[in-house]
Design an enzyme around this catalytic site. Structure first.
Site, PDB file in Angstrom:
ATOM      1  N   HIS A 165       1.121  -1.242   0.084  1.00  0.00           N
ATOM      2  CA  HIS A 165       0.139   0.683   0.085  1.00  0.00           C
ATOM      3  C   HIS A 165       0.637   1.303  -0.041  1.00  0.00           C
ATOM      4  O   HIS A 165       0.928   2.342  -0.693  1.00  0.00           O
ATOM      5  CB  HIS A 165      -0.926   0.076   0.747  1.00  0.00           C
ATOM      6  CG  HIS A 165      -2.026   1.038   1.325  1.00  0.00           C
ATOM      7  ND1 HIS A 165      -2.963   1.126   0.528  1.00  0.00           N
ATOM      8  CD2 HIS A 165      -2.002   2.494   1.779  1.00  0.00           C
ATOM      9  CE1 HIS A 165      -3.821   2.508   1.151  1.00  0.00           C
ATOM     10  NE2 HIS A 165      -2.712   3.173   1.900  1.00  0.00           N
ATOM     11  N   GLU A 166       1.356   1.164   0.615  1.00  0.00           N
ATOM     12  CA  GLU A 166       2.259   2.623   1.550  1.00  0.00           C
ATOM     13  C   GLU A 166       2.996   2.612  -0.554  1.00  0.00           C
ATOM     14  O   GLU A 166       3.702   3.732  -1.084  1.00  0.00           O
ATOM     15  CB  GLU A 166       3.832   2.850   2.415  1.00  0.00           C
ATOM     16  CG  GLU A 166       2.961   2.587   3.697  1.00  0.00           C
ATOM     17  CD  GLU A 166       1.404   3.002   3.276  1.00  0.00           C
ATOM     18  OE1 GLU A 166       1.499   4.264   3.083  1.00  0.00           O
ATOM     19  OE2 GLU A 166       0.118   3.017   4.629  1.00  0.00           O
TER      20      GLU A 166
END
Ligand code: BES
Ligand code: ZN
Length: 883
Positions: free
Chosen positions: A319-320
């Site tokens: 995600h990041e």
């Protein structure tokens, strides 16, 4: 809502005048008031003299007028709890500045200036963990959404992009590692101090700024991008944690490769650094080139992390990383557009995880989260559209609606466009808006243009809150099946009337005799009501609808029990199969709680569940991961959601009664499954993970049916465990029982892992979420345990989030559970308001709970509202909840 509506100044900052009149009503920030900032910040130079208790910050901003904004004689620089020690304009000290609330207003006569600001901060005293703070002797930042203003004065809004150069100086022994965004361009020694200079070539908003200084060690690796760039990868942790970083590093490399293959997105710097910190409000943060992570989402090995933890690490790392394009290269114009980066990035991480493991199991898990967290949000006092219209405190809008419903909305566009066309739309979005601060509207337009889709009406999904209700009826006559679909979007706070929205539904019509269908189709319900005809059905077909959960809606339909049983056994869409199982249980428990049904009818419903579950246990065409999904009873929050007004006690009892009965009826099958699964190896491959999943699920049924036998089995599972999954699963079951093994194993677990914070968090959480009748008492005494502290968000959540999510304990008829959470909110609010405010929604559900408990919940909310000095975060959540 009774909140002061305050106008905003041209640069988008609210005036604080009204707040002074009504101390409890902070300004309302509105989307429609957006105006571009009058100044551009071409370059930002930051110079830090670092110390735990005293850090001096000098910021030099290169300013020029923004030709696209209204001309202003001043510049407003946001601050929070800081004072300007020096203000220099073009090198000379200036006195033409004033404070307006927390903000600094400087008069700027010309069109281009260089402004220098000096501030001093105390990171060790920063318990809010926003801005620059200390954690275990290291220094680290968290700037999203509005933390940068706690470090220095700045136009702290996402549409002001600047190129950052950071110099930092610190005592060598205390802070041997010095990191910031971008590349390290110079470093040097200066006695017992050293310094480093970092430069990030990519313009970015202040919320993506990061700095870390501390005594850290790194696992290092590299990744060569599709364009041939060799990227150095580092994961920084405290000495001693290094051997638990391998999974995170492998996940990162997989994410980088996947984003190239699936979205054509390549990394754009020579370094990608990740730092793990143990005091962190959130899961992780995507700062450009320097992600900061909660240790919970970095550290994992088989002895200390569960299979679920491994998946979570992989998902959050991805995600990041994905934010580097969806968030950093293309950022948000204002915080109302938050779903532009978060919804899209959640979809991207979900698709990644689907590809890394079992896609249907991942999908089912994501839908379970949506239904148990987002649906309640959407039907309660905090409901808001995925692009909200107003807020008081932006931290309160990092919600399941923005994230998970936001992802579902983009997933629907992908389903309607098809994967290939959707990819073209994404490519166009990135191409058009690279380097810009964009809006949700920009995204939809790019998908429309790139994918060749008409999304005119679909845009309503961005502005209307509430979960649509789709009513489905299937009739049959002659050779024709007639499907009638109608929709209704329920009223939500501030939105009494809704329009119909396009709802894409994947459907299939089964021939019951052959157990097959002649192809799935995607129908889009555009109007309030539509009728579709299907020819060639001599016998009435069985309808499978919203397959794969193609739309985030509630389906309401009359369906015969034997049709559900048929779908539960034979639907070729795994999600639909899961759904049919859930519907069987939801229907039965609904009947039990409502009462009034003849005993025979009730028993017929129960028997159907036993038959279906028995078939699931025996079905050798499915793997254990999927079997586990099909074995799970619907959660109590989801069950409560089904009723207009819910009685948590009755729901809990009905569900436990069913579990007990199923455990008795299928005792031998469940014990057999447990035994078979116990022979699987303690490895991380999907088959072994699946075995561990069904093993503990089998125990939960047996614990309800035959606690003594289950206690022995759980104790044996605990003793023989070589993985945290098995050990924690066994202990979770034991924690709900009243046996000698409970005490012994809880103590053993504590002693075994006392030096590992993340595992001790599990120890707190599993007691707080246990089925034990004295769970409240346990929480009260754990509050006073030597290892408990409210200063560490993971620890505070481990005890109290787990408790708030334990329906039997939280909803105790006495109201004691509500009081415990209200006390916590009041105690935590002055320490860490962001974390405190996240506990309010649990109490905010009062309107949907039976009157006795509702009054108690409301009473606690009123008690919180009456406290003096409430933070803006908690005040907003409490006042909206009281409505
Ligand atoms: N940008 C957020 C982190 C964040 C959240 C900063 C709230 C400030 C306020 C980050 O990308 C994020 O979304 N993190 C999630 C985990 C993710 C996998 C959904 C989190 O921290 O929970
Ligand atoms: Zn995110």
């Amino acid at each position: 809502m009774d909140i002061a509506r305050t106008p905003a100044t041209p640069d988008g900052n609210p005036e604080m005048a009204d707040a002074a009149v009504e101390p409890h009503a902070p300004a309302l920030i509105r989307r429609e008031d957006y105006a571009p900032f009058p100044w551009r910040v071409a370059a930002t130079h930051l110079d830090f003299d670092l110390g735990l208790e005293k850090t001096r910050v000098e910021a030099r901003l290169t300013l020029e007028r923004n030709p696209e904004a209204e001309r202003s004689p001043t510049i407003r620089l946001n601050g929070e709890g800081i004072r300007p020690l020096e203000v220099r304009c073009d090198g000379a000290s200036t006195s033409s500045h004033t404070m307006e609330g927390d903000d600094l207003i400087v008069t700027l006569p010309g069109d281009a200036h260089e402004l220098t600001l000096v501030t001093e901060i105390d990171p060790a005293a920063n318990s809010q963990l926003m801005g620059l703070f200390a954690s275990n002797g290291m220094l680290c930042t968290q700037c999203e959404a509005e933390g940068f203003r706690r470090i220095t004065f700045f136009p702290d809004r996402p549409d002001v992009l600047s190129v950052y150069t950071v110099r930092m100086r610190a005592p060598k022994a205390e802070f041997p590692v010095l990191l910031a965004n971008g590349n390290c361009t110079a470093e040097g020694d200066d006695g017992d101090h050293h310094w480093a200079e970092w430069h990030d070539p990519w313009p970015k908003p202040s919320y993506l700024f990061a700095l870390v200084a501390g005594d850290l060690v790194a696992r290092s690796d590299s990744f060569t991008t599709m364009g041939g760039r060799k990227v150095a990868l580092n994961i920084f942790v405290r000495d001693g944690d290094l051997d638990r970083t391998e999974h995170a590093m492998e996940s990162l490399k997989r994410a980088m490769a996947w984003d190239e293959q699936t979205f054509g997105r390549e990394y754009d710097l020579d370094i990608y650094n990740i730092v793990a910190v143990s005091d962190f409000n959130m899961g992780a943060m995507e700062n450009k080139g320097l992600n900061v992570f909660n240790t919970k989402y970095v550290l994992a090995d088989i002895d200390t992390a569960t299979d679920g933890d491994f998946d979570a690490v992989e998902g959050v790392i991805a995600h990041e990383y994905f934010h580097n394009w969806s968030g950093n290269r293309v950022t948000c114009r204002d915080w109302f557009q938050l779903s532009l980066k978060e919804g899209f990035t959640v979809l991207r991480d979900q698709l990644f995880s689907q590809d890394m493991g079992s896609a249907p199991v991942k999908r089912i898990g994501d839908v379970r989260v949506l239904r148990s967290v987002q649906f309640p949000e959407d039907s309660g006092p905090l409901a808001h559209p995925i692009r909200p219209d107003s807020y008081q405190e932006i931290s309160n809008f990092y919600t399941a609606t923005i994230y998970n419903k936001g992802a579902e909305v983009i997933r629907m566009m992908r389903s309607m466009a098809g994967e290939e066309a959707f990819r073209k739309g994404c490519d166009l979005y990135f191409e058009r808006h690279d380097g810009e601060a964009a809006t949700c509207e920009d995204f939809v337009t790019a998908i429309e243009d790139g994918a060749g889709l008409d999304l005119e009406r679909f845009r309503l999904w961005y502005s209307q809150a509430g979960t649509p209700r789709v009513t489905v009826a299937l009739a049959h006559e002659g050779e024709t099946a007639t499907l009638t679909l109608s929709q209704e979007v329920p009223p939500t706070p501030g939105q009494p009337d809704k329009q119909p929205m396009p709802i894409p539904l994947r459907i299939a019509l089964f021939d019951r005799d052959s157990g097959t269908h002649s192809g799935e189709q995607l129908v889009v319900l555009n109007e309030a009501s539509e009728t579709l005809r299907f020819e060639g059905f001599a016998a009435p077909p069985v309808l499978s609808v919203n397959r794969g959960f193609s739309a985030p809606v509630r389906i309401e339909r009359e369906i015969a029990r034997d049709e559900l049983t048929f779908l539960a056994a034979s639907d070729d869409d795994p999600f639909a199969r899961y759904e049919a199982m859930q519907d069987l249980v939801v229907g039965h428990l609904g009947d039990v709680v409502a009462g009034g049904l003849a005993a025979e009818e009730r028993e017929a419903g129960r028997d159907a569940i036993r038959t279906a579950l028995g078939a699931v246990l025996a079905d050798d065409r499915i793997d254990d991961q999927m079997r586990g999904e099909l074995m799970m009873l619907p959660g109590e929050t989801y069950l409560m959601e089904q009723a207009l007004v819910a009685d948590p006690g009755a729901i809990h009892n009905a569900r436990e009664t069913l579990k007990t009965w199923l455990g008795r009826e299928l005792g031998e099958e469940l014990a057999g499954l447990h035994e078979r699964a116990s022979r699987a190896p303690g490895t991380l491959d999907p088959a072994a993970q699946g075995a561990r999943k069904v093993k503990t699920l089998a125990l939960t049924y047996l614990a309800a049916a035959d606690p003594r036998r289950a206690s022995q089995m759980a104790a044996a599972q605990y003793d023989g465990a070589t993985t945290m999954t098995d050990r924690q699963g066994a202990l979770m079951v034991l924690a709900g029982l009243e046996t000698a093994d409970r005490t012994a194993k809880l103590l053993d677990f504590y002693n075994r892992y006392r030096s590992n914070d993340l595992v001790i968090d599990k120890w707190f959480a599993l007691q707080a979420s246990s089925l034990h009748p004295q769970a409240i008492e346990h929480v009260k005494s754990l509050r006073n345990h030597g290892d408990f502290t409210l200063r560490n968000p993971n620890r505070a959540r481990s005890l109290y989030m787990a408790f708030a999510g334990n329906p039997q304990a939280f909803h105790a008829a006495s109201g004691e559970g509500y009081r415990l959470i209200a006390d916590l909110i009041l105690e935590l609010d002055p320490i860490n308001s962001q974390t405190a405010a996240r506990f309010v929604p649990a109490l905010g559900r009062w309107r949907r709970i039976e009157p006795g408990r509702a009054a108690l919940m409301r009473g606690e909310l009123e008690r919180i509202a009456g406290a003096s000095q409430l933070s803006r975060d908690t005040f907003e959540q409490v006042s909206r909840s009281l409505g």
